[in-house]
Design a protein around this motif. Structure first.
Motif, PDB file in Angstrom:
ATOM      1  N   LEU A   1      -1.284  43.655 -44.414  1.00 22.93           N
ATOM      2  CA  LEU A   1      -2.721  43.590 -44.130  1.00 22.93           C
ATOM      3  C   LEU A   1      -3.214  42.169 -44.357  1.00 22.93           C
ATOM      4  O   LEU A   1      -2.555  41.373 -45.036  1.00 22.93           O
ATOM      5  CB  LEU A   1      -3.493  44.567 -45.026  1.00 22.93           C
ATOM      6  N   ASN A   2      -4.376  41.883 -43.822  1.00 22.30           N
ATOM      7  CA  ASN A   2      -4.970  40.561 -43.999  1.00 22.30           C
ATOM      8  C   ASN A   2      -5.974  40.631 -45.157  1.00 22.30           C
ATOM      9  O   ASN A   2      -6.904  41.449 -45.112  1.00 22.30           O
ATOM     10  CB  ASN A   2      -5.683  40.157 -42.703  1.00 22.30           C
ATOM     11  N   PRO A   3      -5.811  39.807 -46.182  1.00 24.73           N
ATOM     12  CA  PRO A   3      -6.738  39.865 -47.333  1.00 24.73           C
ATOM     13  C   PRO A   3      -8.194  39.614 -46.936  1.00 24.73           C
ATOM     14  O   PRO A   3      -9.104  40.002 -47.658  1.00 24.73           O
ATOM     15  CB  PRO A   3      -6.243  38.752 -48.259  1.00 24.73           C
TER      16      PRO A   3
ATOM     17  N   ASN B   1     -10.001  36.474 -38.409  1.00 24.88           N
ATOM     18  CA  ASN B   1      -9.510  36.667 -39.772  1.00 24.88           C
ATOM     19  C   ASN B   1      -8.104  36.104 -39.943  1.00 24.88           C
ATOM     20  O   ASN B   1      -7.749  35.614 -41.025  1.00 24.88           O
ATOM     21  CB  ASN B   1      -9.557  38.147 -40.165  1.00 24.88           C
ATOM     22  N   GLN B   2      -7.319  36.157 -38.890  1.00 26.12           N
ATOM     23  CA  GLN B   2      -5.995  35.519 -38.963  1.00 26.12           C
ATOM     24  C   GLN B   2      -6.156  34.010 -39.119  1.00 26.12           C
ATOM     25  O   GLN B   2      -5.467  33.376 -39.919  1.00 26.12           O
ATOM     26  CB  GLN B   2      -5.193  35.830 -37.713  1.00 26.12           C
ATOM     27  N   LEU B   3      -7.086  33.439 -38.358  1.00 29.24           N
ATOM     28  CA  LEU B   3      -7.360  32.004 -38.495  1.00 29.24           C
ATOM     29  C   LEU B   3      -7.835  31.685 -39.913  1.00 29.24           C
ATOM     30  O   LEU B   3      -7.394  30.728 -40.531  1.00 29.24           O
ATOM     31  CB  LEU B   3      -8.466  31.582 -37.519  1.00 29.24           C
ATOM     32  N   GLU B   4      -8.731  32.519 -40.399  1.00 35.89           N
ATOM     33  CA  GLU B   4      -9.325  32.295 -41.732  1.00 35.89           C
ATOM     34  C   GLU B   4      -8.248  32.322 -42.826  1.00 35.89           C
ATOM     35  O   GLU B   4      -8.305  31.530 -43.762  1.00 35.89           O
ATOM     36  CB  GLU B   4     -10.382  33.366 -42.014  1.00 35.89           C
ATOM     37  N   SER B   5      -7.292  33.233 -42.691  1.00 38.12           N
ATOM     38  CA  SER B   5      -6.277  33.336 -43.737  1.00 38.12           C
ATOM     39  C   SER B   5      -5.337  32.127 -43.720  1.00 38.12           C
ATOM     40  O   SER B   5      -4.746  31.778 -44.732  1.00 38.12           O
ATOM     41  CB  SER B   5      -5.502  34.652 -43.618  1.00 38.12           C
ATOM     42  N   ARG B   6      -5.212  31.482 -42.560  1.00 38.77           N
ATOM     43  CA  ARG B   6      -4.389  30.257 -42.476  1.00 38.77           C
ATOM     44  C   ARG B   6      -5.217  29.016 -42.819  1.00 38.77           C
ATOM     45  O   ARG B   6      -4.681  28.028 -43.301  1.00 38.77           O
ATOM     46  CB  ARG B   6      -3.842  30.085 -41.060  1.00 38.77           C
TER      47      ARG B   6
ATOM     48  N   ALA C   1     -12.501  28.703 -41.639  1.00 37.29           N
ATOM     49  CA  ALA C   1     -12.413  28.536 -40.181  1.00 37.29           C
ATOM     50  C   ALA C   1     -13.569  29.231 -39.474  1.00 37.29           C
ATOM     51  O   ALA C   1     -14.179  28.664 -38.560  1.00 37.29           O
ATOM     52  CB  ALA C   1     -11.071  29.083 -39.680  1.00 37.29           C
ATOM     53  N   LYS C   2     -13.891  30.450 -39.885  1.00 37.54           N
ATOM     54  CA  LYS C   2     -14.970  31.205 -39.218  1.00 37.54           C
ATOM     55  C   LYS C   2     -16.307  30.504 -39.414  1.00 37.54           C
ATOM     56  O   LYS C   2     -17.088  30.339 -38.485  1.00 37.54           O
ATOM     57  CB  LYS C   2     -15.083  32.620 -39.832  1.00 37.54           C
ATOM     58  N   GLN C   3     -16.530  30.112 -40.662  1.00 36.00           N
ATOM     59  CA  GLN C   3     -17.800  29.467 -41.000  1.00 36.00           C
ATOM     60  C   GLN C   3     -17.961  28.159 -40.222  1.00 36.00           C
ATOM     61  O   GLN C   3     -19.019  27.886 -39.661  1.00 36.00           O
ATOM     62  CB  GLN C   3     -17.822  29.210 -42.505  1.00 36.00           C
ATOM     63  N   ASN C   4     -16.890  27.362 -40.188  1.00 33.97           N
ATOM     64  CA  ASN C   4     -16.967  26.081 -39.489  1.00 33.97           C
ATOM     65  C   ASN C   4     -17.203  26.275 -37.994  1.00 33.97           C
ATOM     66  O   ASN C   4     -17.977  25.546 -37.382  1.00 33.97           O
ATOM     67  CB  ASN C   4     -15.683  25.274 -39.706  1.00 33.97           C
ATOM     68  N   PHE C   5     -16.523  27.254 -37.448  1.00 29.20           N
ATOM     69  CA  PHE C   5     -16.653  27.538 -36.011  1.00 29.20           C
ATOM     70  C   PHE C   5     -18.112  27.847 -35.678  1.00 29.20           C
ATOM     71  O   PHE C   5     -18.692  27.265 -34.757  1.00 29.20           O
ATOM     72  CB  PHE C   5     -15.749  28.721 -35.668  1.00 29.20           C
TER      73      PHE C   5
END
Lengths: 63, 325
Positions: free
Chosen positions: A28-30, B245-250, B254-258
């Motif tokens: 899952l993604n945290p 969310n995948q971008l954010e976890s890396r 990322a979401k906020q900046n976008f």
């Protein structure tokens, strides 16, 4: 061991890792879930303890 | 154990994009302060203005109502029962709103039942019409019309919805990937009133991650509807949220900046979208709401074929001359 519960699924994992790492380990993604211990929100940076039962709540819901 | 930055107690949430970990107490202080900042920064509404809060029974809209009430704004809720019977979705959502309002000392709200008012539930109408209208687009059209009507009748200055930063970033991503310049030009935390019969539309949670609104609802003990709308399964917005969310976890923030760099670029005139030619709004012959079409507005046109075939269970389709539609 510690247990993670998400929707109708359960996972048994070795304790001693962060909840964040455990969430990643079960695929899952945290960013997409919030961890609760005994119904209380906890930071995913906590280390999972022996016999911990962590319920994961999906962030996206309702509306 | 991660500690609260304010008091050193155990943190319940770590907001990496803000480099901020907070305990329950300080998180419950931080969220309304963030929303207050958003309201002021985007000049959404003033304390002396009345705000209609569109509540669905979900975490975001109930959290929004809770926060605005805590901040002392003059709010009233509106719940639109769409008649979604799958899993008792609409009834359950309505009960969440009723329970919430009662638990906060009897907050004022109105319920508009689409089937009782117009004779058809949204899914039944979508099935009946078959062509051209999917359930979600029908739902959006009907909700917008009803919210505009209630806001006008009640003299509300603004309609507040619970859109969070993830919602906005997902829509932004979708519109960017399709170069929907018209939508990109209009995407904003505030949509000004463009007609005396239309209230301003505002999104006071647009600077909060969805994770934060969910955490706020949990910590505040708000009992919200956990299941997604049965018609949203497979919705593209959910797919874009997953991608983000995948971008954010890396890449933290990322979401906020976008989203924020988009707003800033627009504000500073660094990006410009060709505005569609200004359309003069006329008045719907039936309901009186502003419309870009001649004759009937999209909402009244929607019901037109049903006026001949409406079921017998108390249909109150908009009649010619009705002010409210």
């Amino acid at each position: 061991m510690m247990k993670l519960i998400y929707r109708d699924k359960e996972w048994e994992l070795a304790h001693g890792m962060t909840i964040r790492d455990a969430i990643i380990k079960i695929g899952l993604n945290p960013e997409a879930v919030l961890p609760l211990r005994q119904g209380k929100l906890i930071s995913e940076d906590n280390i999972g303890q022996e016999n911990d039962v962590i319920t994961l709540i999906a962030v996206v819901s309702g509306g | 154990m991660l500690k609260c930055r304010k008091c050193g107690q155990p943190a319940v949430i770590n907001m990496r994009h803000h480099r901020l970990a907070l305990c329950e107490t300080h998180f419950l202080d931080w969220v309304p302060a963030r929303v207050q900042h958003t309201i002021e920064h985007f000049q959404m509404f003033r304390p002396d203005e009345r705000v209609l809060v569109a509540v669905s029974g979900g975490k975001d809209s109930l959290a929004l109502w809770d926060i605005l009430t805590r901040l002392g704004y003059q709010t009233e809720g509106v719940y639109i029962n769409l008649g979604i019977a799958d899993g008792g979705y609409s009834q359950l959502s309505q009960s969440k709103v009723e329970q919430f309002a009662a638990s906060r000392g009897g907050l004022r709200y109105q319920v508009v039942d689409v089937q009782e008012t117009y004779g058809w539930s949204v899914p039944a109408l979508a099935r009946h019409r078959r062509r051209g209208h999917k359930t979600c687009s029908l739902c959006g059209l009907i909700k917008r019309h009803i919210m505009n009507r209630i806001a006008y009748e009640g003299g509300f200055s603004a309609i507040a919805t619970g859109h969070n930063l993830d919602d906005e970033a997902a829509v932004l991503m979708q519109n960017t990937l399709h170069w929907e310049t018209g939508y990109l030009g209009r995407q904003s935390p505030v949509l000004p009133a463009t007609h005396p019969r239309l209230a301003r539309k505002v999104k006071p949670l647009c600077l909060l991650y969805e994770r934060e609104t969910a955490a706020y609802a949990l910590v505040r003990g708000i009992d919200y509807i956990y299941d997604e709308c049965p018609y949203s399964v497979g919705a593209t917005t959910l797919f874009y949220k997953e991608l983000l969310n995948q971008l954010e976890s890396r890449s933290v923030a990322a979401k906020q900046n976008f989203y924020l760099t988009f707003l800033k670029a627009k504000e500073e005139g660094l990006v410009k979208f060709v505005e569609p030619a200004e359309v003069e709004l006329s008045t719907c012959e039936r309901c009186g709401q502003p419309t870009s079409a001649q004759g009937l507005c999209a909402f009244c046109r929607l019901w037109e074929p049903e006026r001949q075939t409406a079921p017998e269970n108390g249909s109150e389709l908009p009649a010619a001359g009705d002010v409210d539609g």
